[in-house]
Every structure is written in C-alpha cells, then in structure tokens.
Design an enzyme around this catalytic site. Sequence first.
Site, PDB file in Angstrom:
ATOM      1  CG  ASP A   1      -2.004   1.001   1.164  1.00  0.00           C
ATOM      2  OD1 ASP A   1      -2.529   1.252   0.073  1.00  0.00           O
ATOM      3  OD2 ASP A   1      -2.365   1.545   2.227  1.00  0.00           O
TER       4      ASP A   1
ATOM      5  CD  GLU B   1      -2.072   2.488  -3.495  1.00  0.00           C
ATOM      6  OE1 GLU B   1      -2.272   3.302  -4.433  1.00  0.00           O
ATOM      7  OE2 GLU B   1      -1.737   2.828  -2.364  1.00  0.00           O
TER       8      GLU B   1
ATOM      9  CG  ASP C   1      -9.617   2.478  -0.089  1.00  0.00           C
ATOM     10  OD1 ASP C   1     -10.196   2.164   0.967  1.00  0.00           O
ATOM     11  OD2 ASP C   1      -8.376   2.597  -0.178  1.00  0.00           O
TER      12      ASP C   1
END
Length: 499
Positions: free
Chosen positions: A291, A349, A403
């Site tokens: 992430d 990401e 998300d």
Amino acid sequence: MSSERKSGILLHITSLPGKWGMGELGPEARKFGEFLAACGQKLWQILPVNPIGYGYSAYSSSSAFAGNPLLISFDELIEEGLLTKRHLSRFPEFDPHKIDFPAVIDARVKILNGVCERFDDSADFKAFCKKESYWLDDYALFVTIRSAQNGAPWTDWPEALRDRDVHTLEKFGKQHVEEIRRHRVLQYLFARHWKKMREFFQTLEIEIIGDVPIFVAADSADVWAHRELFQLNKDGSSLVVAGVPPDYFSETGQRWGNPLYDWEVHRKTKYAWWTARMRRTFELVDKVRIDHFRGFESYWEIPAKEPTAIHGEWVQGPGVGFFQTLESNLRKVPMFGKTFQLAEHVIAEDLGIITDAVDELREACGFPGMTVLQFRFSPDDMRKDGYRPEGDEDRVVYTGTHDNETTRKWFKALDEKTSHEVRVYLHTHGDHIHRDLAELAMRSPARWAILPLQDVLGRGRRMNMPGTTTGNWDWRVSEDMITTGIAEFLKEMTERNGR
C-alpha cells in the site's frame, strides 16, 4: 510477475458467509475457494489480516505481525474438540449482510476466552511460541498492558511501562501470566487455522494476495517495542506524521497520523525489521500488495502539531536500495532460497498522483502497478489518440478496489459527460455496467485482472470510504448471493478472455 494471464476476486475474509457473525478461516473460506476454482480463478486478494484497530480497520492495527484472532474458526474449534455446540447454544443471531462489530466482538471474545481456558499447552504450541517469539512476546505483553490500562495508548501509560523498564515489565508479566498466555494461544489458533486454509487453497492452485500497509499505527506493539525505528519525541509521541498533501479531492489533504520511519536507522540495520515483516507476510500469503508504494520514493512529512496535512513537505524515501537489500536478505531465509525475486510476489499500489520518479522506482524493481478502471474514464483523457482505459500489460487491472464505490453505484453517480464516454467506449446502455466493466478488465492486456466480488454480483456495498471512520469494513456476502448464474457468468467470461 508471471506471464500467465490470470484473474481473481477481491474479497476480505471478514466478508465471507457464515453463522458466527463474520467471516472466518474455516469451512466457508474453503467453500469460497471451491467457487473460485470452479470459475477458473487463480487469485484471491484479501485485506490485511492483522488485529483490527481504530474504526475496525486492519490498516490501524496493534501489530504488523500478529493475526486477527476474530478470524479463528468456530467450526474448526468444534472439530478440534476445543468447542462444543453447547458452548454456542446462546450465541446471538446476526445480520448475514453486515458485521455488527461491537456485538460480534463481544460475543466472539467470550467464546474465545473459554477456549483459551480449556486449551492445554502442547509441544506444538510451545514450539510456535519459541519460533514466533521475535514478535509474539512484545505483542502479547503490549495488548495485556493496554487492557490493564483501560485501553489507553501506550504513550499515556505510567512512565516505567511506557519506556519498557525491564524490572517493571518482568513484574507485570508475573502478575498477568494467564492473560499473556491467552494472547499467545489465540495467535497459535489463528496460525493453525490459517495454515489449514492456505494448504487447501494450494491444492486448488489458487494464490492468496495479501496486503501490507506501508505505515504502522502509532498505538502498536511495533512502535512501542522499536521506538528507535521511528521519528518520535522522548515521551514516545510522534515528531512528524504521515499523510498526503492537498489535492483535487481534499483542500486540506489527508493527515493519517501514522508515525514516520527513521529510514537512516533502518538502513544501518540493513532493514532487519522490514525483512522480518515481509518474511512473516510471505509465511501467510503468496503475493502481496504494498500500500502507498510512492512513499518509498518520497513521502509527505507533516509536523505532528499540525491539525491538517497542508503544512508538510516531500521527503526522500529509501528508494531502490531498500528493495534490493530486502530481496538480498530474504534470499538468505531457507523458505525463499537464493533465486527469490520480489518482482514475482509484489504488486505496487501506485494510485493517485504519481510522479515520473515513482514510475521509475516501480519499473526498476520490476513490480506491476495497479490500473483501476473507475479512475480511467476522464473525458479529457478519452479524447487523446491511442488512449486505452484498460492500461498496459505490466499492470494489475481492477474495476475498483476496497476503497471504491461499487461499479453500479459509481456509474449512477457519474456526470452526464463522463457517463456518455463510458457508454460509448463500452458499447453499452449501462443496464449491466458491472458486467461491462468486468469484461473490459478481463479482456485487457494486463496479465492479472482482479474483480471485487460486489462487481461480479452486481450488488452489495463498498468496503471502505476513505477519510471516514465509521460505517466501514462491515459488508458481508450471504450464501444465497453466489448463485449458479453468477458462477456461470464468471467462468464463461474468464474462459472467453483467456484467463
């Protein structure tokens, strides 16, 4: 990244069906694996499996190493003789489509506490505690102290406990032997159930993709036990914190509040803590999404006293040297070997505003980035010659992530201009937009295509709304949602697109 064209589903374990309030590491997980295999899927992407923290999020966990004990399977405990149906006779009935976190946690913890009391320390349990002591000792002590301090963050504990005075910790440990043991038992049971689940998925030839948040929570065993690795004040409070600067989406940016690493100290230790973290991660999963990858190139540093992310600055991250050292360190671990390559196991990401320097770092590491189709239909971009929303081969393509809004709701909320561009490009009226966008992902040149289960079902809610702290992470799929028709649609689309 392997050259084989594959596809898979994004669904967190907590979202699985089941009668015990939330998804678990048991029969329902294996049943989901059978569904994936029957539909030709080779990838299952999940969210972090660490203990959940503030807002019930695993992205604010008390440990980057521990497993979430709420995922322990009641059905497996029954099979192991540690639980009986009598123990569960008064277990509440819960909504199959939504996790009522306060009530579910209360009910499950009561059951798990009883299991720990009945658990006999075995040779296997003792071996586990010894093998995992490098993180388990600090974690079990940390959560026990925090409980004794009525949930207060470690920076508010009495000074001797806060600053890890050896004699004080020894005395506390002797006074709370059973509580500390309970947390060790829970981690052992989590590990045992995880191992059984993963071995089953290996027989199906389905790889599990995990998730590693770049930062850790301030109120965690990691920061408490390794203060030297973070930029902290003398009392343990953060000197600077993580976030992202103001942009199109937020006038004040996002102030995440995580403590920032002291990368120079990490470098001097040859990234030992990160090596241990990634080794632990790969003991659980086959691949991992890292992430906020851009933070390894440069990160937004905000003075902790600032209430927003406006007044910060970009600071150089550890760069390619970090990943080279990490790979070299992992090659010395027997489970990986001398030919281990991070590029075969990592997804970067790289969403949001990404600079050329971030792209260069990702390409130097050989990591595939992420293409999210919901972000790719800007009318300005669509008019550019040769523009393709579906991206390139060295990406992992998604319709959306945890998300994002579901594709159906995303499409419904588009302005007329963007909606028109989507309909024209996909040759659709939009009545089945979730299937149209899924088809685009599947036929894209990207080697891997991953669909949130909600976008396969055409129903359900988003998992998380960034920037909010309530109403997230609680969506569940009920067994009746996964119909024969859904399975046939997914299988046929997968085969049609050579995945």
